[in-house]
Design an enzyme around this catalytic site. Structure first.
Site, PDB file in Angstrom:
ATOM      1  N   GLY A   1      31.365 -18.458  29.466  1.00 37.32           N
ATOM      2  CA  GLY A   1      32.717 -18.466  28.939  1.00 37.32           C
ATOM      3  C   GLY A   1      33.411 -17.144  29.196  1.00 37.32           C
TER       4      GLY A   1
ATOM      5  N   GLN B   1      39.324 -10.451  27.873  1.00 42.83           N
ATOM      6  CA  GLN B   1      38.314  -9.917  28.804  1.00 42.83           C
ATOM      7  C   GLN B   1      38.853  -9.714  30.215  1.00 42.83           C
ATOM      8  OE1 GLN B   1      35.184 -12.988  27.605  1.00 42.83           O
ATOM      9  NE2 GLN B   1      33.938 -11.202  28.052  1.00 42.83           N
TER      10      GLN B   1
ATOM     11  N   CYS C   1      27.235 -10.688  26.898  1.00 48.58           N
ATOM     12  CA  CYS C   1      28.691 -10.720  27.038  1.00 48.58           C
ATOM     13  C   CYS C   1      29.059 -10.135  28.394  1.00 48.58           C
ATOM     14  CB  CYS C   1      29.340  -9.914  25.914  1.00 48.58           C
ATOM     15  SG  CYS C   1      31.139  -9.913  25.993  1.00 48.58           S
ATOM     16  N   LEU C   2      29.937 -10.821  29.128  1.00 50.70           N
ATOM     17  CA  LEU C   2      30.323 -10.338  30.458  1.00 50.70           C
ATOM     18  C   LEU C   2      31.015  -8.977  30.387  1.00 50.70           C
ATOM     19  CD1 LEU C   2      31.630 -13.621  32.154  1.00 50.70           C
ATOM     20  CD2 LEU C   2      29.375 -12.562  32.328  1.00 50.70           C
TER      21      LEU C   2
ATOM     22  N   HIS D   1      31.509 -17.367  20.172  1.00 50.89           N
ATOM     23  CA  HIS D   1      31.502 -16.073  20.874  1.00 50.89           C
ATOM     24  C   HIS D   1      32.891 -15.791  21.475  1.00 50.89           C
ATOM     25  CE1 HIS D   1      29.553 -12.937  23.534  1.00 50.89           C
ATOM     26  NE2 HIS D   1      30.705 -13.135  24.145  1.00 50.89           N
ATOM     27  N   GLU D   2      33.458 -16.805  22.144  1.00 51.63           N
ATOM     28  CA  GLU D   2      34.762 -16.600  22.792  1.00 51.63           C
ATOM     29  C   GLU D   2      35.875 -16.453  21.758  1.00 51.63           C
ATOM     30  OE1 GLU D   2      34.625 -15.790  25.750  1.00 51.63           O
ATOM     31  OE2 GLU D   2      32.599 -16.515  26.113  1.00 51.63           O
TER      32      GLU D   2
ATOM     33  N   HIS E   1      36.262 -13.019  20.614  1.00 46.98           N
ATOM     34  CA  HIS E   1      37.039 -12.164  21.525  1.00 46.98           C
ATOM     35  C   HIS E   1      38.530 -12.202  21.176  1.00 46.98           C
ATOM     36  CE1 HIS E   1      34.226 -10.530  24.395  1.00 46.98           C
ATOM     37  NE2 HIS E   1      33.671 -11.709  24.611  1.00 46.98           N
TER      38      HIS E   1
HETATM   39 ZN    ZN Z   1      31.835 -11.944  25.420  1.00 44.56          ZN
END
Ligand code: ZN
Length: 180
Positions: A51, A56, A99-100, A141-142, A145
């Site tokens: 995701g 991000q 996490c990216l 998680h998203e 953000h």
């Molecule tokens: Zn993340």
């Protein structure tokens, strides 16, 4: 939807302040939105993530994309969630997350098992989905953000200690990048 870069270059890394800021709702469903979403999906796939949220890629708006892992036979799950709202239920389940925006950090986070998500698609149509497995985890998680919350904010003290050095390196990299 002013000043949305339709083609963000790359995924923003911790501790960029855009990641710590609550995002603004999407108010206009115009032609800038599909282009942004397309680019986000591209960046998510390049990074092999499950995701990716708009903050991000440096866009402080309430939307995220997820990869549909259900396969060709599975249910068709929208990959974009705009102005999402979550209803959480069930027991707290521990699960390891990455996490990216925070490369090489993994931490076990306890989150509610069941999520009912309400959001809008690219056409501005509302939809609802429910999950009590991996997708429920990714949605939470998203969604974090969009609230400016990162896995580092939810880390238990042990993982915080274990990842102290890696986080410090990310902060140094960020400082050096900002000075350039
Ligand atoms: Zn993340």
């Amino acid at each position: 939807m002013n000043s949305i870069p339709a083609q963000p270059e790359k995924i923003v890394l911790y501790p960029d302040p855009v990641l710590a800021r609550p995002a603004e709702p999407v108010e206009v469903f115009d032609e800038g939105l599909p282009a942004l979403v397309e680019r986000m999906v591209e960046l998510m796939r390049d990074a092999q993530g499950a995701g990716l949220a708009a903050p991000q890629v440096g866009v402080s708006r309430r939307l995220f994309v997820i990869e549909d892992e259900s396969g060709p036979e599975g249910p068709s799950i929208p990959t974009v969630f705009i102005n999402p709202e979550l209803e959480l239920g069930g027991d707290l389940i521990p699960f390891e997350e990455g996490c990216l925006s925070i490369p090489d950090i993994r931490t076990t986070i306890r989150r509610p098992k069941t999520v009912r998500i309400k959001a809008f698609d690219l056409q501005g149509q509302p939809f609802e989905l429910e999950d009590d497995d991996f997708l429920a985890r990714v949605w939470q998680h998203e969604f974090d953000h969009l609230e400016g919350v990162l896995i580092t904010d939810r880390m238990n003290p042990r993982d915080r200690l274990a990842n102290r050095k890696a986080l410090k390196e990310l902060r140094l990299d960020f400082e050096q990048g900002s000075e350039r």
